[in-house]
Design a protein around this motif. Structure first.
Motif, short mmCIF file in Angstrom:
data_model
loop_
_atom_site.label_atom_id
_atom_site.label_comp_id
_atom_site.label_asym_id
_atom_site.label_seq_id
_atom_site.Cartn_x
_atom_site.Cartn_y
_atom_site.Cartn_z
N PRO A 71 0.81 -1.23 0.00
CA PRO A 71 0.00 0.00 0.00
C PRO A 71 0.84 1.27 0.00
O PRO A 71 0.49 2.25 -0.66
CB PRO A 71 -0.83 -0.12 1.28
CG PRO A 71 -0.87 -1.58 1.58
CD PRO A 71 0.42 -2.13 1.10
N LEU A 72 1.95 1.26 0.73
CA LEU A 72 2.82 2.44 0.76
C LEU A 72 3.43 2.70 -0.60
O LEU A 72 3.52 3.85 -1.06
CB LEU A 72 3.90 2.26 1.82
CG LEU A 72 4.85 3.44 2.03
CD1 LEU A 72 4.09 4.69 2.42
CD2 LEU A 72 5.88 3.09 3.11
N ALA A 73 3.86 1.63 -1.29
CA ALA A 73 4.44 1.79 -2.62
C ALA A 73 3.42 2.36 -3.61
O ALA A 73 3.77 3.15 -4.49
CB ALA A 73 4.96 0.45 -3.12
N LEU A 74 2.16 1.96 -3.47
CA LEU A 74 1.11 2.50 -4.33
C LEU A 74 0.82 3.96 -4.01
O LEU A 74 0.55 4.76 -4.90
CB LEU A 74 -0.15 1.66 -4.19
CG LEU A 74 -0.06 0.23 -4.73
CD1 LEU A 74 -1.30 -0.56 -4.35
CD2 LEU A 74 0.13 0.23 -6.24
N ALA A 75 0.89 4.31 -2.72
CA ALA A 75 0.64 5.68 -2.31
C ALA A 75 1.78 6.61 -2.72
O ALA A 75 1.56 7.81 -2.94
CB ALA A 75 0.44 5.75 -0.80
#
Length: 298
Positions: A71-75
């Motif tokens: 999720p952090l990489a997508l954000a």
């Protein structure tokens, strides 16, 4: 000891940030390793990572808990995100220290601490990473829970290349004293910590004090009460780390970082009101402030 000097535009113009020329690639603007976040507070890693890039670093790697890495990489598609083993409390596992120390050698600066809620694991991880990276020469910013890894004193091999950014409670823990005693003389506490750790210290507050390992001090009252908001410290730590990655020495990176952070808050307060702006909104203010100071120097 002499009174602290004010952090002003003229002071910063006399210690300019590294200049980057057309034709340079992102590697020449430096790479930052951000060790941050937790299952409950992944946003600390996001804010710190964004701040490094807004300060001008070319690349950022974020090392965080495995369950929040995707999720952090997508954000934040600008970042390379590394998933690490977790503790039962949702923090980064201390056994990742060797892995992180190796990754640090591939970077130009490191930041440890934002959003790390398992304080015991954060302290153990930080102490182990510092121990294993004593000879790599990489400057390190320590913030929030990572500061607990310094309770044993200055880590060998890191004198002169650490920056620590405590608030009053964290400073009390560092020095083994009451928070009220820190608040009674914040500048003295900052000087004691700088001497003890041989680090550049930012004693955060309404007026922030910056102290060098030799005890020289500066004061910045550019901020406002709006900066006392969730994530604000993460952005400050990230800005300093980004400037370090670009090649600024620890003291210069810290003075610039505190000024940029405070001035960003001042500009938002004028436009949006004294309270209610968000930590994430500080970051878009940083590049134009840097550009304005560089232009006025020229």
């Amino acid at each position: 000891m002499s009174a602290p000097e004010p952090v002003t535009e003229d002071l910063l113009r006399d210690m300019p940030l590294p200049r980057h020329q057309e034709g340079e690639d992102k590697d020449e603007r430096g790479r930052v390793l951000v060790v941050a976040g937790s299952v409950e507070v992944p946003g600390g890693a996001l804010l710190a990572g964004l701040a490094t890039l807004r300060a001008g670093a070319g690349k950022v790697r974020i090392a965080t808990c495995r369950s929040v890495a995707i999720p952090l990489a997508l954000a934040m598609p600008e970042a390379r995100v590394i998933g690490l083993e977790e503790t039962s409390a949702g923090g980064i596992a201390p056994q990742e220290a060797d892995n992180l120390a190796t990754r640090m050698t591939q970077c130009d600066a490191a930041l440890i601490g934002p959003g790390m809620v398992d304080s015991r694991a954060a302290a153990a991880l930080t102490a182990a990473v510092l121990d294993r990276s004593a000879d790599n020469g990489v400057p390190v910013v320590l913030d929030a829970a990572a500061l607990r890894g310094l309770r044993g004193g200055p880590p060998p091999g890191h004198a002169g290349r650490l920056v620590v950014t405590p608030h009053a409670g964290e400073m009390a823990t560092l020095l083994g004293m009451d928070r009220e005693a820190v608040l009674a003389d914040r500048l003295d506490a900052a000087r004691r910590a700088a001497a003890k750790l041989q680090a550049v210290v930012v004693m955060k507050g309404g007026c922030s004090f910056i102290v060098s390992p030799e005890g020289r001090a500066w004061a910045s009252d550019r901020g406002n009460v709006g900066l006392a908001t969730s994530g604000s410290g993460d952005t400050l730590a990230g800005i300093i780390a980004g400037l370090l990655a670009r090649g600024a020495p620890p003291l210069a990176a810290t003075l610039w970082g505190v000024f940029l952070h405070g001035e960003a808050g001042a500009r938002l307060a004028r436009r949006q009101g004294l309270v209610g702006y968000l930590a994430r909104e500080l970051l878009a203010e940083v590049p134009p402030i840097m550009a304005g100071l560089a232009a006025s120097k020229a």
